[in-house]
Design a protein around this motif. Sequence first.
Motif, PDB file in Angstrom:
ATOM      1  N   VAL A  94     107.688  14.953  -4.729  1.00 37.83           N
ATOM      2  CA  VAL A  94     108.039  14.058  -5.832  1.00 37.83           C
ATOM      3  C   VAL A  94     107.667  14.772  -7.135  1.00 37.83           C
ATOM      4  O   VAL A  94     106.514  15.175  -7.316  1.00 37.83           O
ATOM      5  CB  VAL A  94     107.288  12.709  -5.707  1.00 37.83           C
ATOM      6  CG1 VAL A  94     107.548  11.825  -6.912  1.00 37.83           C
ATOM      7  CG2 VAL A  94     107.692  11.998  -4.421  1.00 37.83           C
ATOM      8  N   THR A  95     108.627  14.933  -8.012  1.00 39.71           N
ATOM      9  CA  THR A  95     108.379  15.644  -9.272  1.00 39.71           C
ATOM     10  C   THR A  95     108.435  14.724 -10.489  1.00 39.71           C
ATOM     11  O   THR A  95     108.217  15.173 -11.606  1.00 39.71           O
ATOM     12  CB  THR A  95     109.394  16.786  -9.446  1.00 39.71           C
ATOM     13  OG1 THR A  95     110.717  16.241  -9.391  1.00 39.71           O
ATOM     14  CG2 THR A  95     109.228  17.835  -8.344  1.00 39.71           C
ATOM     15  N   ASP A  96     108.702  13.455 -10.275  1.00 36.82           N
ATOM     16  CA  ASP A  96     108.783  12.485 -11.374  1.00 36.82           C
ATOM     17  C   ASP A  96     107.391  12.265 -11.959  1.00 36.82           C
ATOM     18  O   ASP A  96     106.500  11.764 -11.270  1.00 36.82           O
ATOM     19  CB  ASP A  96     109.356  11.171 -10.831  1.00 36.82           C
ATOM     20  CG  ASP A  96     109.472  10.082 -11.877  1.00 36.82           C
ATOM     21  OD1 ASP A  96     109.043  10.277 -13.035  1.00 36.82           O
ATOM     22  OD2 ASP A  96     110.013   9.005 -11.535  1.00 36.82           O
ATOM     23  N   PRO A  97     107.172  12.607 -13.232  1.00 35.67           N
ATOM     24  CA  PRO A  97     105.832  12.456 -13.817  1.00 35.67           C
ATOM     25  C   PRO A  97     105.384  11.005 -13.949  1.00 35.67           C
ATOM     26  O   PRO A  97     104.191  10.740 -14.125  1.00 35.67           O
ATOM     27  CB  PRO A  97     105.956  13.130 -15.187  1.00 35.67           C
ATOM     28  CG  PRO A  97     107.414  13.163 -15.490  1.00 35.67           C
ATOM     29  CD  PRO A  97     108.135  13.163 -14.169  1.00 35.67           C
ATOM     30  N   VAL A 104     101.807  12.222  -4.826  1.00 33.51           N
ATOM     31  CA  VAL A 104     101.476  13.623  -4.563  1.00 33.51           C
ATOM     32  C   VAL A 104     101.414  13.882  -3.054  1.00 33.51           C
ATOM     33  O   VAL A 104     101.571  15.014  -2.610  1.00 33.51           O
ATOM     34  CB  VAL A 104     100.160  14.044  -5.260  1.00 33.51           C
ATOM     35  CG1 VAL A 104      98.956  13.413  -4.582  1.00 33.51           C
ATOM     36  CG2 VAL A 104     100.033  15.555  -5.286  1.00 33.51           C
ATOM     37  N   LEU A 105     101.207  12.849  -2.253  1.00 37.76           N
ATOM     38  CA  LEU A 105     101.148  13.004  -0.803  1.00 37.76           C
ATOM     39  C   LEU A 105     102.529  13.156  -0.165  1.00 37.76           C
ATOM     40  O   LEU A 105     102.624  13.465   1.011  1.00 37.76           O
ATOM     41  CB  LEU A 105     100.407  11.819  -0.170  1.00 37.76           C
ATOM     42  CG  LEU A 105      98.947  11.670  -0.597  1.00 37.76           C
ATOM     43  CD1 LEU A 105      98.353  10.388  -0.033  1.00 37.76           C
ATOM     44  CD2 LEU A 105      98.131  12.878  -0.188  1.00 37.76           C
ATOM     45  N   VAL A 106     103.581  12.943  -0.940  1.00 39.47           N
ATOM     46  CA  VAL A 106     104.944  13.088  -0.440  1.00 39.47           C
ATOM     47  C   VAL A 106     105.379  14.534  -0.647  1.00 39.47           C
ATOM     48  O   VAL A 106     105.286  15.062  -1.755  1.00 39.47           O
ATOM     49  CB  VAL A 106     105.914  12.141  -1.168  1.00 39.47           C
ATOM     50  CG1 VAL A 106     107.346  12.354  -0.685  1.00 39.47           C
ATOM     51  CG2 VAL A 106     105.486  10.696  -0.996  1.00 39.47           C
ATOM     52  N   GLY A 107     105.847  15.164   0.411  1.00 40.43           N
ATOM     53  CA  GLY A 107     106.313  16.533   0.271  1.00 40.43           C
ATOM     54  C   GLY A 107     106.516  17.203   1.609  1.00 40.43           C
ATOM     55  O   GLY A 107     106.370  16.578   2.662  1.00 40.43           O
ATOM     56  N   PRO A 108     106.818  18.480   1.566  1.00 40.89           N
ATOM     57  CA  PRO A 108     107.095  19.205   2.811  1.00 40.89           C
ATOM     58  C   PRO A 108     105.827  19.508   3.596  1.00 40.89           C
ATOM     59  O   PRO A 108     104.726  19.565   3.044  1.00 40.89           O
ATOM     60  CB  PRO A 108     107.751  20.496   2.321  1.00 40.89           C
ATOM     61  CG  PRO A 108     107.234  20.693   0.942  1.00 40.89           C
ATOM     62  CD  PRO A 108     107.016  19.315   0.379  1.00 40.89           C
TER      63      PRO A 108
END
Length: 180
Positions: A94-97, A104-108
Amino acid sequence: QGPEAAARFRDELRHATHDVGFFYLTGTGVTPELEARLHRTARAFFELPDEDKLAIENVQSPHFRGYTRIGGERTQGRVDWREQIDIGPERDAVTDPTAPDYSVLVGPNLWPAAQPELREVAEEWQDHLSGVSRKLLRAWALALGAPESYFDEHFGDPQTLLKIVRYPGKDDPTPQQGVG
């Protein structure tokens, strides 16, 4: 098994969650073959050389994914003598500020190059059990008198975490294995 059995199940689910506080779900449809593959693959991962496991150490992931070495985690302020790999849903970061801090826990995930089959079996396991979870939550929503889609509408995609853990064992009774 039909509308009467479904209604009975929802009544039992509501009773378990309201009056007992927990339940143990059986009949998930996880095949013995899939369970055995996950166990074999987990054992094979922990048998990899340290350099292969450390190549995906979770300190390299801002999403708290990857490998944690033996003694690398504390539980209730004490060293927990285990090693593990944390795997979440495979998603873009997630890059939406303006996104909530927990985003921040969402990702590959970090996957071991030395063992590509871990990704295959872990994703199959998660896909199957995510489907079971959605079905269970829809039944629970109905049991609570809400629309079947209530949890889907309010919580979207689940942020599940698969934690594969190995306690190495030892002959000496001190220090105690695992504190969690």
